[in-house]
Every structure is written in C-alpha cells, then in structure tokens.
Design an enzyme around this catalytic site. Sequence first.
Site, PDB file in Angstrom:
ATOM      1  N   LYS A  10       0.807  -1.219   0.000  1.00 51.42           N
ATOM      2  CA  LYS A  10       0.000   0.000   0.000  1.00 51.42           C
ATOM      3  C   LYS A  10       0.847   1.279   0.000  1.00 51.42           C
ATOM      4  CE  LYS A  10      -3.935  -2.203   2.295  1.00 51.42           C
ATOM      5  NZ  LYS A  10      -4.846  -2.136   3.450  1.00 51.42           N
ATOM      6  N   PHE A  58     -15.855   2.578   7.034  1.00 52.50           N
ATOM      7  CA  PHE A  58     -14.482   2.959   6.699  1.00 52.50           C
ATOM      8  C   PHE A  58     -14.228   3.044   5.186  1.00 52.50           C
ATOM      9  CE2 PHE A  58     -14.502  -1.692   7.266  1.00 52.50           C
ATOM     10  CZ  PHE A  58     -13.985  -2.106   6.044  1.00 52.50           C
ATOM     11  N   THR A  92      -4.798  -7.141  10.967  1.00 55.94           N
ATOM     12  CA  THR A  92      -5.124  -5.914  10.240  1.00 55.94           C
ATOM     13  C   THR A  92      -4.689  -4.678  11.015  1.00 55.94           C
ATOM     14  OG1 THR A  92      -7.013  -7.030   9.239  1.00 55.94           O
ATOM     15  CG2 THR A  92      -7.012  -4.633   9.154  1.00 55.94           C
ATOM     16  N   ARG A 103       2.997  -6.176   9.171  1.00 58.56           N
ATOM     17  CA  ARG A 103       2.265  -5.036   9.729  1.00 58.56           C
ATOM     18  C   ARG A 103       2.858  -4.566  11.050  1.00 58.56           C
ATOM     19  NH1 ARG A 103      -3.399  -7.443   7.733  1.00 58.56           N
ATOM     20  NH2 ARG A 103      -3.588  -6.271   5.780  1.00 58.56           N
ATOM     21  N   ASN A 113      -1.927   0.251   6.874  1.00 57.98           N
ATOM     22  CA  ASN A 113      -1.404  -1.008   7.416  1.00 57.98           C
ATOM     23  C   ASN A 113      -0.511  -1.776   6.446  1.00 57.98           C
ATOM     24  OD1 ASN A 113      -3.332  -2.057   5.707  1.00 57.98           O
ATOM     25  ND2 ASN A 113      -4.520  -3.074   7.302  1.00 57.98           N
ATOM     26  N   HIS A 116      -2.122  -5.487   1.667  1.00 60.28           N
ATOM     27  CA  HIS A 116      -3.400  -6.187   1.506  1.00 60.28           C
ATOM     28  C   HIS A 116      -3.069  -7.585   1.032  1.00 60.28           C
ATOM     29  CE1 HIS A 116      -7.408  -7.248  -0.068  1.00 60.28           C
ATOM     30  NE2 HIS A 116      -6.716  -7.812  -1.059  1.00 60.28           N
TER      31      HIS A 116
END
Length: 137
Positions: A10, A58, A92, A103, A113, A116
């Site tokens: 990410k 979210f 998560t 993470r 985080n 994915h």
Amino acid sequence: MKQRTLSIIKPDALKKKVVGKIIDRFESNGLEVIAMKRLHLSVKDAENFYAIHRERPFFKDLIEFMVSGPVVVMVLEGKDAVAKNRDLMGATDPKLAQKGTIRADFAESIDANAVHGSDSLENARNEIAFFFAARDL
C-alpha cells in the site's frame, strides 16, 4: 498445495521505501513473486476492487488512502500461499499484530497497514483477475 494469492503493498509502505524488505519477507518464506506491477489506482478502480466494503463506515477513508499514492500489486505463488501470506502480514491492526509480521514491523495504523492480501482462495482468483490478464501469469 501450491496456490496463488494477491498482495498489494500500500501507499504508506511505498512512502517509507520498504517495498524491497516486504518482498524479501515473501521470498524468504517460500512465496515466489510471479507477476508484479507498480501503479496508481484510480478512485473507480479502488472502489471496484474494495466493492465488498462499500457499505462499511471505513469505505470512504479506505478509498482515499488507496489512491493517495502508488501501490505495488503482486501475485505470490507457493505452498498454501493464501494462509502463508496472511500469517506473514499479521493482524489488520498493527497494534495487535505479532512481532515480526509485516504489519507489526512496517505499518502505522489500521488504515495505513502496509499490505493487503487475499483472504481466501476464491477471492485470490478474483483479485488476481482484477489486476492481471492470464497471459501475465
């Protein structure tokens, strides 16, 4: 059983310049990167990819975050790849992730985080097809 799964590194991890370290985690734990590309998701693509979360509170923040910078999308292959990737990623919420997981080591928050990963073999197939044509694999 040899499987394929999708991984997305990410925007927060790209900003921190830890892409290589994350890929090394996958490779040193028996997952081979068989396809990879760096791209900047459009709002439409992010909304379509995360459509399952559309009604969740979210969703808007997730989409804003995922389009905030480039991502690296990969297909990982190996024995029990879906479960192995989930184990390597950790919880998560990085505050709950076990020490030594991606993470725990590289993420800042439940939103930012770092990674994915597909949560099932069926979702892995769909997510891989979202980003990669069969000829790319």
